[in-house]
Design a protein around this motif. Structure first.
Motif, PDB file in Angstrom:
ATOM      1  N   UNK A 101       0.814  -1.210   0.000  1.00 35.30           N
ATOM      2  CA  UNK A 101       0.000   0.000   0.000  1.00 35.30           C
ATOM      3  C   UNK A 101       0.853   1.267   0.000  1.00 35.30           C
ATOM      4  N   UNK A 102       2.070   1.162   0.520  1.00 29.13           N
ATOM      5  CA  UNK A 102       2.948   2.317   0.719  1.00 29.13           C
ATOM      6  C   UNK A 102       4.331   1.922   0.201  1.00 29.13           C
ATOM      7  N   UNK A 103       4.569   1.983  -1.105  1.00 30.32           N
ATOM      8  CA  UNK A 103       5.802   1.452  -1.696  1.00 30.32           C
ATOM      9  C   UNK A 103       7.087   2.019  -1.108  1.00 30.32           C
ATOM     10  N   UNK A 104       7.090   3.303  -0.750  1.00 27.00           N
ATOM     11  CA  UNK A 104       8.307   3.926  -0.222  1.00 27.00           C
ATOM     12  C   UNK A 104       8.746   3.326   1.102  1.00 27.00           C
ATOM     13  N   UNK A 105       7.846   2.659   1.785  1.00 28.14           N
ATOM     14  CA  UNK A 105       8.155   2.149   3.117  1.00 28.14           C
ATOM     15  C   UNK A 105       9.165   1.004   3.089  1.00 28.14           C
ATOM     16  N   UNK A 106       9.330   0.341   1.972  1.00 26.42           N
ATOM     17  CA  UNK A 106      10.207  -0.831   1.923  1.00 26.42           C
ATOM     18  C   UNK A 106      11.690  -0.474   1.923  1.00 26.42           C
ATOM     19  N   UNK A 107      12.025   0.800   1.937  1.00 33.36           N
ATOM     20  CA  UNK A 107      13.429   1.228   1.892  1.00 33.36           C
ATOM     21  C   UNK A 107      14.204   0.733   3.110  1.00 33.36           C
ATOM     22  N   UNK A 108      15.502   0.496   2.902  1.00 33.98           N
ATOM     23  CA  UNK A 108      16.442   0.187   3.986  1.00 33.98           C
ATOM     24  C   UNK A 108      16.049  -1.028   4.816  1.00 33.98           C
ATOM     25  N   UNK A 109      15.641  -2.104   4.147  1.00 32.64           N
ATOM     26  CA  UNK A 109      15.419  -3.357   4.859  1.00 32.64           C
ATOM     27  C   UNK A 109      14.059  -3.533   5.478  1.00 32.64           C
ATOM     28  N   UNK A 110      13.065  -2.732   5.062  1.00 28.76           N
ATOM     29  CA  UNK A 110      11.725  -2.860   5.639  1.00 28.76           C
ATOM     30  C   UNK A 110      10.738  -3.503   4.677  1.00 28.76           C
ATOM     31  N   UNK A 111      11.261  -4.158   3.638  1.00 30.51           N
ATOM     32  CA  UNK A 111      10.358  -4.733   2.631  1.00 30.51           C
ATOM     33  C   UNK A 111       9.515  -5.878   3.179  1.00 30.51           C
ATOM     34  N   UNK A 112       9.945  -6.488   4.295  1.00 23.95           N
ATOM     35  CA  UNK A 112       9.180  -7.610   4.862  1.00 23.95           C
ATOM     36  C   UNK A 112       8.286  -7.198   6.032  1.00 23.95           C
ATOM     37  N   UNK A 113       8.212  -5.928   6.343  1.00 28.59           N
ATOM     38  CA  UNK A 113       7.331  -5.473   7.416  1.00 28.59           C
ATOM     39  C   UNK A 113       5.883  -5.669   6.983  1.00 28.59           C
ATOM     40  N   UNK A 114       5.131  -6.379   7.796  1.00 23.93           N
ATOM     41  CA  UNK A 114       3.730  -6.647   7.490  1.00 23.93           C
ATOM     42  C   UNK A 114       2.827  -5.607   8.134  1.00 23.93           C
ATOM     43  N   UNK A 115       1.623  -5.488   7.618  1.00 20.75           N
ATOM     44  CA  UNK A 115       0.651  -4.574   8.197  1.00 20.75           C
ATOM     45  C   UNK A 115       0.435  -4.903   9.671  1.00 20.75           C
ATOM     46  N   UNK A 116       0.355  -6.176  10.019  1.00 16.28           N
ATOM     47  CA  UNK A 116       0.138  -6.553  11.407  1.00 16.28           C
ATOM     48  C   UNK A 116       1.322  -6.148  12.285  1.00 16.28           C
ATOM     49  N   UNK A 117       2.522  -6.027  11.703  1.00 15.88           N
ATOM     50  CA  UNK A 117       3.675  -5.565  12.466  1.00 15.88           C
ATOM     51  C   UNK A 117       3.516  -4.104  12.884  1.00 15.88           C
ATOM     52  N   UNK A 118       2.935  -3.292  11.993  1.00 14.77           N
ATOM     53  CA  UNK A 118       2.675  -1.901  12.358  1.00 14.77           C
ATOM     54  C   UNK A 118       1.711  -1.832  13.536  1.00 14.77           C
ATOM     55  N   UNK A 119       0.647  -2.597  13.463  1.00 13.42           N
ATOM     56  CA  UNK A 119      -0.371  -2.571  14.512  1.00 13.42           C
ATOM     57  C   UNK A 119       0.189  -3.035  15.844  1.00 13.42           C
ATOM     58  N   UNK A 120       1.125  -3.979  15.823  1.00 11.70           N
ATOM     59  CA  UNK A 120       1.644  -4.602  17.046  1.00 11.70           C
ATOM     60  C   UNK A 120       2.945  -3.991  17.541  1.00 11.70           C
ATOM     61  N   UNK A 121       3.349  -2.847  16.992  1.00  7.88           N
ATOM     62  CA  UNK A 121       4.585  -2.179  17.425  1.00  7.88           C
ATOM     63  C   UNK A 121       5.806  -3.089  17.233  1.00  7.88           C
ATOM     64  N   UNK A 122       5.830  -3.815  16.121  1.00  4.40           N
ATOM     65  CA  UNK A 122       6.925  -4.732  15.832  1.00  4.40           C
ATOM     66  C   UNK A 122       7.654  -4.374  14.528  1.00  4.40           C
ATOM     67  N   UNK A 123       7.471  -3.142  14.059  1.00  8.27           N
ATOM     68  CA  UNK A 123       8.055  -2.741  12.782  1.00  8.27           C
ATOM     69  C   UNK A 123       9.508  -2.323  12.897  1.00  8.27           C
ATOM     70  N   UNK A 124      10.004  -2.094  14.106  1.00 12.52           N
ATOM     71  CA  UNK A 124      11.408  -1.741  14.291  1.00 12.52           C
ATOM     72  C   UNK A 124      11.740  -0.283  14.085  1.00 12.52           C
ATOM     73  N   UNK A 125      10.743   0.590  14.018  1.00 12.71           N
ATOM     74  CA  UNK A 125      11.001   2.024  13.839  1.00 12.71           C
ATOM     75  C   UNK A 125      10.255   2.829  14.911  1.00 12.71           C
ATOM     76  N   UNK A 126      10.612   2.661  16.194  1.00 11.76           N
ATOM     77  CA  UNK A 126       9.882   3.324  17.267  1.00 11.76           C
ATOM     78  C   UNK A 126      10.170   4.808  17.406  1.00 11.76           C
ATOM     79  N   UNK A 127      11.274   5.275  16.821  1.00 13.47           N
ATOM     80  CA  UNK A 127      11.638   6.688  16.899  1.00 13.47           C
ATOM     81  C   UNK A 127      12.406   7.052  15.639  1.00 13.47           C
ATOM     82  N   UNK A 128      12.480   8.346  15.355  1.00 14.72           N
ATOM     83  CA  UNK A 128      13.137   8.805  14.142  1.00 14.72           C
ATOM     84  C   UNK A 128      14.640   8.944  14.336  1.00 14.72           C
ATOM     85  N   UNK A 129      15.375   8.728  13.254  1.00 12.58           N
ATOM     86  CA  UNK A 129      16.820   8.904  13.275  1.00 12.58           C
ATOM     87  C   UNK A 129      17.216  10.367  13.139  1.00 12.58           C
ATOM     88  N   UNK A 130      16.350  11.180  12.562  1.00 14.96           N
ATOM     89  CA  UNK A 130      16.684  12.599  12.403  1.00 14.96           C
ATOM     90  C   UNK A 130      15.601  13.451  13.047  1.00 14.96           C
TER      91      UNK A 130
END
Length: 289
Positions: A101-130
């Motif tokens: 649904x959001x093609x840009x999101x797959x950058x830098x190793x996030x191509x396998x993040x599932x929708x359910x990972x976003x809902x469950x706080x398991x996407x690995x991006x809890x805070x911003x780098x910049x």
């Protein structure tokens, strides 16, 4: 230590729930509360509905039955309901990669993040780098772009960490890409309006007069750490060295005596009505019990 405070408590308490009212009064008498409300439901029935004090920072306007307040991280539960309802309707697949649904999101190793990972706080991006400025954080563009571009802090789906600072952009952008509507507009049209709820992601300008303001609090005692939520506003949207254990915990606030700052007033006042909801990053939430 208690003090002499005249508390004018309004509302109702069902028999058997008087201790809740007593605790509510103690919040004013012993803890310096200035304005607050509490509602308790049991088995679908409202058994406690109380309010007292003042709703403005100056302490001149009384808290009213229809005063609304920021709900803070309690809004995440409402936000999470949207992808679940979309899944129920066949519009979003929980087991699909977010990039479907959001093609840009797959950058830098996030191509396998599932929708359910976003809902469950398991996407690995809890805070911003910049860092983002408050204006960037609220524009609905910079936040989603930043979180989509960065590398996850752990392998997505393998661990959990509260995405306190990024959840709005993750869920909001997913909903916008999948439906063409901002999450504020979707909630207004599909949840709040049909159920007759006073709840908004983006407070309509015509409801601004009902806001209970968040006031300043005394600084912590010398030698006591103020905690991660007391950081400067510009730092609240970035934690360059954040780990799962350092993700600041969210807070729910229904009081004018809150330990954290509210959304900047300019963002609150300028939020458009639900028919033209704010961008997915601009998430001032408000509700009446």
């Amino acid at each position: 230590m208690g003090r002499d405070v005249d508390v004018d408590v309004r509302g109702t308490v069902a028999p058997g729930f008087e201790p809740v009212a007593e605790a509510f009064v103690r919040n004013f008498e012993q803890r310096g509360e200035r304005g607050a409300a509490v509602a308790v439901y049991r088995d679908g029935r409202k058994v406690v509905d109380l309010w007292a004090g003042t709703r403005d920072v100056d302490g001149t306007e009384p808290w009213a039955v229809d005063t609304v307040q920021i709900v803070r991280s309690a809004g995440k539960g409402i936000a999470a309901a949207v992808p679940l309802l979309l899944h129920q309707r066949g519009q979003v697949d929980l087991d699909a990669p977010v990039s479907t649904y959001w093609p840009e999101f797959k950058a830098n190793g996030k191509e396998r993040v599932l929708v359910r990972d976003l809902l469950a706080h398991r996407a690995g991006v809890p805070a911003l780098d910049r860092p983002l400025t408050p204006a960037e954080a609220a524009d609905g563009v910079c936040g989603p772009a930043a979180v989509a571009a960065q590398r996850p802090q752990w392998e997505p789906g393998t661990d959990h960490g509260y995405h306190a600072q990024t959840y709005s952009w993750l869920i909001g952008e997913l909903v916008r890409r999948a439906t063409g509507r901002t999450i504020g507009r979707w909630i207004a049209e599909e949840i709040a309006r049909p159920l007759g709820l006073d709840f908004w992601f983006g407070l309509p300008a015509e409801e601004a007069h009902r806001i209970g303001r968040i006031g300043p609090v005394e600084p912590p005692a010398p030698g006591r750490s103020p905690g991660p939520c007391a950081s400067a506003p510009s730092a609240r949207w970035s934690t360059p060295t954040a780990t799962r254990s350092r993700s600041p915990a969210g807070r729910s606030a229904r009081s004018t005596r809150s330990p954290t700052r509210t959304t900047p007033p300019t963002v609150r006042r300028n939020s458009p009505p639900p028919t033209a909801s704010p961008p997915p990053g601009a998430w001032p939430t408000a509700t009446r019990r």
